[in-house]
Design an enzyme around this catalytic site. Structure first.
Site, PDB file in Angstrom:
ATOM      1  N   TYR A  73       0.849  -1.201   0.000  1.00  0.00           N
ATOM      2  CA  TYR A  73       0.000   0.000   0.000  1.00  0.00           C
ATOM      3  C   TYR A  73       0.885   1.251   0.000  1.00  0.00           C
ATOM      4  CZ  TYR A  73      -4.157   2.811   0.960  1.00  0.00           C
ATOM      5  OH  TYR A  73      -5.192   3.723   0.847  1.00  0.00           O
ATOM      6  N   LYS A  93       1.119   4.091  -3.043  1.00  0.00           N
ATOM      7  CA  LYS A  93       0.677   5.476  -2.799  1.00  0.00           C
ATOM      8  C   LYS A  93       1.841   6.464  -2.918  1.00  0.00           C
ATOM      9  CE  LYS A  93      -3.649   4.456  -2.210  1.00  0.00           C
ATOM     10  NZ  LYS A  93      -4.639   4.863  -3.212  1.00  0.00           N
TER      11      LYS A  93
HETATM   12  N1  LIG Z   1     -10.793   5.140   3.346  1.00  0.00           N
HETATM   13  C1  LIG Z   1      -9.596   5.511   3.757  1.00  0.00           C
HETATM   14  O1  LIG Z   1      -9.312   5.546   4.969  1.00  0.00           O
HETATM   15  C2  LIG Z   1      -8.556   5.942   2.742  1.00  0.00           C
HETATM   16  C3  LIG Z   1      -7.431   6.630   3.213  1.00  0.00           C
HETATM   17  C4  LIG Z   1      -6.464   7.021   2.288  1.00  0.00           C
HETATM   18  C5  LIG Z   1      -6.647   6.784   0.942  1.00  0.00           C
HETATM   19  N2  LIG Z   1      -7.748   6.098   0.517  1.00  0.00           N
HETATM   20  C6  LIG Z   1      -7.875   5.837  -0.926  1.00  0.00           C
HETATM   21  O2  LIG Z   1      -9.112   6.332  -1.376  1.00  0.00           O
HETATM   22  C7  LIG Z   1      -9.475   5.660  -2.582  1.00  0.00           C
HETATM   23  C8  LIG Z   1     -10.923   5.256  -2.527  1.00  0.00           C
HETATM   24  O3  LIG Z   1     -11.087   4.261  -1.531  1.00  0.00           O
HETATM   25  P1  LIG Z   1     -12.322   4.242  -0.520  1.00  0.00           P
HETATM   26  O4  LIG Z   1     -11.767   4.462   0.822  1.00  0.00           O
HETATM   27  O5  LIG Z   1     -13.415   5.094  -0.993  1.00  0.00           O
HETATM   28  O6  LIG Z   1     -12.672   2.673  -0.609  1.00  0.00           O
HETATM   29  P2  LIG Z   1     -14.001   1.899  -1.035  1.00  0.00           P
HETATM   30  O7  LIG Z   1     -13.613   0.463  -0.886  1.00  0.00           O
HETATM   31  O8  LIG Z   1     -15.170   2.404  -0.273  1.00  0.00           O
HETATM   32  O9  LIG Z   1     -14.184   2.266  -2.581  1.00  0.00           O
HETATM   33  C9  LIG Z   1     -13.279   1.802  -3.568  1.00  0.00           C
HETATM   34  C10 LIG Z   1     -14.031   1.578  -4.877  1.00  0.00           C
HETATM   35  O10 LIG Z   1     -13.061   1.186  -5.856  1.00  0.00           O
HETATM   36  C11 LIG Z   1     -13.590   0.099  -6.597  1.00  0.00           C
HETATM   37  N3  LIG Z   1     -12.490  -0.695  -7.140  1.00  0.00           N
HETATM   38  C12 LIG Z   1     -11.723  -1.629  -6.521  1.00  0.00           C
HETATM   39  N4  LIG Z   1     -10.846  -2.148  -7.379  1.00  0.00           N
HETATM   40  C13 LIG Z   1     -11.035  -1.527  -8.565  1.00  0.00           C
HETATM   41  C14 LIG Z   1     -10.430  -1.648  -9.840  1.00  0.00           C
HETATM   42  N5  LIG Z   1      -9.458  -2.526 -10.077  1.00  0.00           N
HETATM   43  N6  LIG Z   1     -10.883  -0.854 -10.845  1.00  0.00           N
HETATM   44  C15 LIG Z   1     -11.901   0.017 -10.634  1.00  0.00           C
HETATM   45  N7  LIG Z   1     -12.528   0.155  -9.458  1.00  0.00           N
HETATM   46  C16 LIG Z   1     -12.086  -0.603  -8.429  1.00  0.00           C
HETATM   47  C17 LIG Z   1     -14.440  -0.686  -5.613  1.00  0.00           C
HETATM   48  O11 LIG Z   1     -15.395  -1.510  -6.276  1.00  0.00           O
HETATM   49  C18 LIG Z   1     -15.062   0.453  -4.800  1.00  0.00           C
HETATM   50  O12 LIG Z   1     -16.291   0.868  -5.376  1.00  0.00           O
HETATM   51  C19 LIG Z   1      -8.491   4.486  -2.707  1.00  0.00           C
HETATM   52  O13 LIG Z   1      -7.498   4.807  -3.643  1.00  0.00           O
HETATM   53  C20 LIG Z   1      -7.919   4.373  -1.315  1.00  0.00           C
HETATM   54  O14 LIG Z   1      -6.635   3.779  -1.310  1.00  0.00           O
HETATM   55  C21 LIG Z   1      -8.709   5.687   1.385  1.00  0.00           C
END
Ligand SMILES: NC(=O)c1ccc[n+]([C@@H]2O[C@H](COP(=O)([O-])OP(=O)(O)OC[C@H]3O[C@@H](n4cnc5c(N)ncnc54)[C@H](O)[C@@H]3O)[C@@H](O)[C@H]2O)c1
Length: 271
Positions: free
Chosen positions: A154, A158
């Site tokens: 991860y 990132k």
């Molecule tokens: N939630 C957190 O705490 C957090 C913190 C830092 C960064 N992020 C980043 O935010 C972004 C969104 O994540 P989130 O927290 O909303 O998670 P989430 O799991 O709620 O949403 C992620 C979405 O991405 C889709 N997805 C997964 N693999 C995929 C692929 N190969 N192609 C297209 N779509 C795909 C999933 O179906 C889902 O709808 C990610 O890049 C995650 O790493 C999240």
């Protein structure tokens, strides 16, 4: 000029969490939004929440040809390239030290979290440059500079997204990179995260997590102001500064805290 208003936008991973919040906020700002997700039903749910100014498509960002198809679909739908691409799709992975991760998990995580964003930027940039307008929001994480133990795939993915975004900014592209700590979404439960790491992530998410709606609106406002970095939470800002002021001390302290955390059994939860 506020480019997040009345945009023609593509959002990847728009079926849940931060991606869905971006799509809804862009629609609220008068935009037409293509909601792309690996899960068509999730993308359709988001599009249905928006209404007529949204389109749902399936796209696995890890697969270059599917991102190229997404760009073609956008061109046809909008009658030109998008004015905003949000490379948001990502997955959680964590709980194992380097040496116990295995190449299958490395490939899976980097394929989506790093190559997914590379595919989005490399594919959409030429037409946007030729049109003379448009920009990108790339969703990274505070993990990209925080380098917490047991999260190597991860963190590496990132960090790559941050570096890619910085390079594009230096090349004159309008780009914002989002680096949050915890946001209340499905990322922990849907990922490849060991049981004890899921418990820690879930607890921190519940206590310190911002809502995806707040993060999306804040990021779009900062994109409008031309900001490269969006580091929304106070803990992320503290990590950001400590890492710059005393990087070796920061890493030693983090390692010490990591060794105090409960040890892992290495079985997987989720997908
Ligand atoms: N939630 C957190 O705490 C957090 C913190 C830092 C960064 N992020 C980043 O935010 C972004 C969104 O994540 P989130 O927290 O909303 O998670 P989430 O799991 O709620 O949403 C992620 C979405 O991405 C889709 N997805 C997964 N693999 C995929 C692929 N190969 N192609 C297209 N779509 C795909 C999933 O179906 C889902 O709808 C990610 O890049 C995650 O790493 C999240």
């Amino acid at each position: 000029m506020r480019p997040s208003y009345n945009s023609r936008a593509v959002v990847t991973g728009a079926g849940s969490g931060i991606g869905r919040a971006f799509a809804l906020e862009l629609a609220r700002r008068g935009g037409e939004v293509i909601c792309a997700d690996i899960s068509l039903s999730r993308a359709q749910e988001t599009a249905a929440l928006i209404g007529t100014d949204a389109h749902a498509v399936v796209c696995d960002v890890a697969r270059r040809e599917q991102v190229e198809d997404l760009a073609l679909f956008a061109e046809l739908t909008f009658g030109g390239p998008p004015t905003l691409v949000i490379n948001n799709a990502g997955v959680g992975i964590g709980g194992k030290p380097v040496g116990n991760i295995g190449f299958d998990d490395w490939n899976w995580a980097l394929g989506i979290n790093l190559w997914g964003v590379v595919h989005g930027c490399e594919t959409f940039a030429p037409a946007m440059k030729a049109a003379g307008e448009g920009g990108f929001i790339n969703v990274a994480s505070a993990a990209g500079f925080g380098a917490a133990p047991l999260m190597a795939p991860y963190n590496v993915g990132k960090a790559g997204v941050i570096s890619l975004s910085e390079t594009m900014a230096a090349e004159g592209v309008r780009v914002t990179v989002l680096c949050p700590t915890f946001v209340k979404t499905n990322v922990a439960v849907d990922g490849r995260i060991t049981a004890s790491a899921t418990t820690i992530a879930d607890t921190l998410m519940r206590i310190t997590g911002f809502t995806p709606e707040r993060v999306a609106a804040d990021t779009l406002n900062k994109y409008d102001r031309g900001r490269l970095y969006v580091v929304p939470q106070i803990d992320a800002k503290v990590i950001w500064r400590l890492k710059r002021i005393a990087p070796a001390l920061y890493t030693r302290t983090l390692g010490l805290l990591g060794r105090l955390a409960p040890q892992e059994t290495h079985e997987l939860t989720g997908v």
